[in-house]
Design a protein around this motif. Structure first.
Motif, PDB file in Angstrom:
ATOM      1  N   HIS A   3     -11.182   4.208  -3.437  1.00 24.24           N
ATOM      2  CA  HIS A   3     -10.848   4.998  -4.840  1.00 24.24           C
ATOM      3  C   HIS A   3     -12.055   4.709  -5.870  1.00 24.24           C
ATOM      4  CE1 HIS A   3      -8.202   4.646  -8.242  1.00 24.24           C
ATOM      5  NE2 HIS A   3      -9.042   5.495  -8.964  1.00 24.24           N
ATOM      6  N   LEU A   4     -12.185   5.616  -5.986  1.00 24.29           N
ATOM      7  CA  LEU A   4     -14.076   5.557  -6.770  1.00 24.29           C
ATOM      8  C   LEU A   4     -13.449   5.816  -8.790  1.00 24.29           C
ATOM      9  CD1 LEU A   4     -17.194   6.288  -4.234  1.00 24.29           C
ATOM     10  CD2 LEU A   4     -15.720   3.797  -5.169  1.00 24.29           C
ATOM     11  N   LYS A   5     -14.444   5.489  -9.631  1.00 18.84           N
ATOM     12  CA  LYS A   5     -14.688   6.731 -11.099  1.00 18.84           C
ATOM     13  C   LYS A   5     -15.716   6.881 -11.409  1.00 18.84           C
ATOM     14  CE  LYS A   5     -13.440   2.615 -13.195  1.00 18.84           C
ATOM     15  NZ  LYS A   5     -13.206   1.593 -13.666  1.00 18.84           N
ATOM     16  N   GLU A   6     -15.665   8.099 -11.987  1.00 20.30           N
ATOM     17  CA  GLU A   6     -17.358   7.349 -12.807  1.00 20.30           C
ATOM     18  C   GLU A   6     -17.050   7.102 -14.034  1.00 20.30           C
ATOM     19  OE1 GLU A   6     -19.374  11.516 -14.892  1.00 20.30           O
ATOM     20  OE2 GLU A   6     -16.998  12.030 -14.405  1.00 20.30           O
ATOM     21  N   ARG A  54     -10.400   8.608  -3.411  1.00 24.74           N
ATOM     22  CA  ARG A  54     -10.356   9.722  -4.472  1.00 24.74           C
ATOM     23  C   ARG A  54     -11.612   9.529  -5.604  1.00 24.74           C
ATOM     24  NH1 ARG A  54      -5.166   8.192  -7.752  1.00 24.74           N
ATOM     25  NH2 ARG A  54      -5.502   8.607 -10.005  1.00 24.74           N
ATOM     26  N   TYR A  55     -11.652  10.596  -6.608  1.00 23.29           N
ATOM     27  CA  TYR A  55     -13.051  10.170  -7.363  1.00 23.29           C
ATOM     28  C   TYR A  55     -12.419  10.393  -7.983  1.00 23.29           C
ATOM     29  CZ  TYR A  55     -17.545  10.538  -9.379  1.00 23.29           C
ATOM     30  OH  TYR A  55     -18.478   9.587  -9.809  1.00 23.29           O
TER      31      TYR A  55
END
Length: 667
Positions: free
Chosen positions: A118-121, A159-160
């Motif tokens: 799980h990555l996020k900006e 997931r981004y």
């Protein structure tokens, strides 16, 4: 001498013992029993927080072999790009000697089952680059070369989360394999899964390990990928040692509707497309040759060069389009207003231009030197008047120059330059444009809406060739400041012109002649001269001269466009050279805010002039009193003699600018 040898031998012995001890500890220790020790030290020196860790096995000799049966972690920092990661049974085996001595990462085995990433900006505050700051290309160049010999990934989820987007990008890997078959040394890879609800698949071949490690041999790669009805084929031969190579790329798709949903793109409909090009790669230097893009009925060809070696990357080249169709490209520039972000700096009521400070940082991210030619343009609505263009764009550390630029418009030419100095705020903007013999009928033909009062389409009102020029400068940090500072002349003239009799008589409401004109389907009166000259200053554009003269009538105009106050206020008056008893001259007003301009008769003025005595008194021609530069009399040229010099000056300036030349001497 013997003493020195003993010291050296002792140091070497200690080193060997230490290395051997490390190897023995790594290979003999039961790491599961010391799991708490591992977790405690990892969390002590990093922002990683381990939630679960089981089935640890570590081996180290010629390869580092790390295996876990279950692993789960998250990041303690809220602004970290990595949110969390977890996996079921997983194993990675890496060859140690190539990594230590050849700067090569040889992954002999990689298996992951039930992995979740799980990555996020993240949005971090901008910081000015330091002298020793490295570009992304320099960082990538220092990473080791990677070769995967055997890989197996099953049931993995990625997931981004994107800022300001409600739905994240979700990638599912149902199965991915990479291996070299026993009877065929060519390594192959394949995989399939989905992005959101849309399937993807990939397959291809690579070179062998021997080719990878042989610096003299180019490393081959073939890849075929499909995603959202789009297809990509890539063939490459790369020399790993010096980061050079050659690529051939082909891609196509019936549309990009599924890609829009995957990437949450707020654009319109895009037609079927095909793209092919060849690329030559050098260290931080890329050449894209023989570019062939087909989008609907449009076609674009050319060559581009992307140089990442300077502190600011530079894009240069030449792009030419044999044919460009506006509707093919329109979808790329259309947006759904429901998803338009709100302006952080709302405009006060009645204000047309924004007070939001212009972000000039993007003008200093990359340098550009690009020429763009369109040989045949097929536009929609007002764009139908444009036939072709040749534009050169140069951007150097925030200094933008669009010059030269020429357009073929309505059988005439339009050209000039635009310069924007965005190296710092406030921006300095300079615009010089000239138009030469632009056909009014062709220019206004796409406008089907009739103009109030006249009940005519623009193409029915006037014919002729438009010639003109403008020379504007402005400075400011916001659009409103730019509007307040605009200054310079705007001059337009009509050559070989004709004006509808209905327009002329609309001023005078001459019943007998108006009916006659309608019966003859709006005959045109020859324009002896037409000149409109404006002067901008302090955000207000005022008339200097507004004259349209036929053999029967002269139309005089006066007014202004107030960019700061968001209003237009013009009055046009007709002055017949003769007199008709049924005529009641009524000025026409052009007023309103910039986004809602209205044309109407000045009714009060009409009522005050409705008496017969007033009409008879109008026998005295008022032109000489109102416009000194126009001589009254029967001589046809006499009415325009006062503006001949001005007309000639406008034509001379427009001719030079329409060829893309500046009338100023460049510093």
């Amino acid at each position: 001498m013997r003493t020195l040898l003993k010291i050296i031998s002792g140091i070497l012995a200690v080193f060997v013992i230490l290395v051997a001890s490390v190897f023995l500890i790594i290979n003999l220790v039961d790491w599961n029993r010391h799991r708490d020790f591992l977790i405690r030290n990892v969390e002590r020196y990093t922002a990683v927080r381990i939630d679960e860790l089981d089935g640890i096995r570590v081996k180290l000799w010629r390869s580092l072999d790390l295996e876990v049966s279950k692993f789960k972690m998250h990041m303690a920092e809220k602004d970290a790009g990595l949110e969390n990661f977890s996996t079921g049974p997983a194993r990675i085996r890496v060859a140690t000697w190539p990594l230590l001595f050849k700067d090569q990462l040889l992954i002999q085995t990689l298996t992951v089952d039930n992995g979740r990433l799980h990555l996020k900006e993240t949005k971090k505050p901008e910081e000015p680059p330091t002298e020793d700051a490295q570009s992304p290309a320099e960082i990538l160049e220092k990473l080791p070369d990677i070769f995967v010999n055997l890989a197996a990934i099953t049931d993995a989820q990625f997931r981004y989360d994107i800022l300001e987007k409600k739905e994240p990008i979700k990638v599912s890997i149902e199965k991915f394999e990479m291996q070299a078959p026993e009877k065929d040394p060519t390594p192959r890879f394949s995989g399939h899964g989905s992005v959101d609800e849309f399937p993807w698949k990939i397959e291809g071949e690579t070179g062998t390990l021997e080719t990878f490690q042989d610096e003299a041999q180019p490393f081959p790669l073939r890849l075929h990928a499909e995603l959202g009805q789009q297809e990509l084929d890539l063939n490459a031969r790369v020399r790993i040692a010096n980061s050079t190579g050659n690529f051939t790329v082909k891609a196509k798709g019936p549309n990009i509707e599924q890609i829009k949903k995957i990437l949450h793109l707020n654009i319109g409909t895009v037609p079927a497309w095909q793209l092919a090009f060849e690329s030559r790669m050098e260290p931080q230097n890329f050449h894209f040759n023989k570019i062939d893009l087909k989008l609907g009925s449009s076609e674009v060809n050319g060559d581009l060069h992307v140089d990442l070696r300077p502190r600011r990357p530079k894009i240069s080249g030449k792009v030419e389009s044999p044919v460009t169709v506006q509707k093919d490209w329109a979808g790329l520039f259309q947006t759904d207003q429901r998803y338009k972000p709100e302006d952080e700096t709302p405009k006060p009521a009645g204000q047309y231009f924004s007070d939001k400070v212009i972000d000039n940082s993007l003008m200093k991210v990359v340098d550009v030197d690009l020429r763009y030619l369109v040989n045949h343009y097929r536009g929609e609505k007002s764009g139908r008047a444009i036939h072709a263009w040749d534009v050169t764009v140069k951007l150097d550390n925030g200094h933008l120059r669009v010059e030269p630029m020429t357009f073929a418009v309505a059988s005439g030419k339009v050209g000039g330059h635009i310069r924007v100095d965005g190296r710092k705020l406030p921006l300095d903007v300079s615009i010089e444009m000239g138009a030469k013999r632009v056909d009014l009928t062709t220019l206004f033909a796409p406008v089907a809406k009739e103009i109030p009062v006249f009940d005519l389409k623009p193409s029915e009102m006037a014919h002729g060739r438009l010639t003109g020029q403008l020379d504007l400068t402005m400075t400011g940090k916001t659009p409103m400041e730019l509007a307040k500072s605009v200054k310079g002349p705007i001059e337009l003239a009509i050559e070989d012109g004709a004006l509808s009799g209905t327009v002329i008589e609309a001023f005078g409401i001459d019943v007998s002649q108006t009916i006659s004109n309608w019966i003859k389907k709006h005959p045109l009166y020859e324009i002896q001269c037409a000149l409109t000259a404006f002067q901008a200053g302090g955000g207000v554009i005022k008339t200097k001269t507004f004259l349209i003269s036929t053999k029967d009538t002269s139309i005089i105009g006066k007014g202004e466009v107030n960019l700061v106050g968001n209003k237009v206020d013009f009055v046009l008056e007709a002055h017949p050279h003769d007199f008709s008893v049924g005529s009641l001259r009524s000025p026409i007003e052009i007023k309103g805010p910039l986004n809602d301009i209205e044309v109407s008769l000045e009714r009060d003025e009409l009522l005050t002039r409705s008496g017969l005595a007033v009409a008879l008194g109008a026998l005295v021609n008022p032109i000489a009193a109102l416009v000194p530069l126009i001589e009254t009399g029967l001589d046809e040229k006499g009415k325009c003699r006062g503006v001949v010099q001005e007309l000639n000056e406008v034509a001379a300036k427009a001719t030079k600018l329409s060829r893309g030349e500046s009338k100023k001497v460049r510093q």
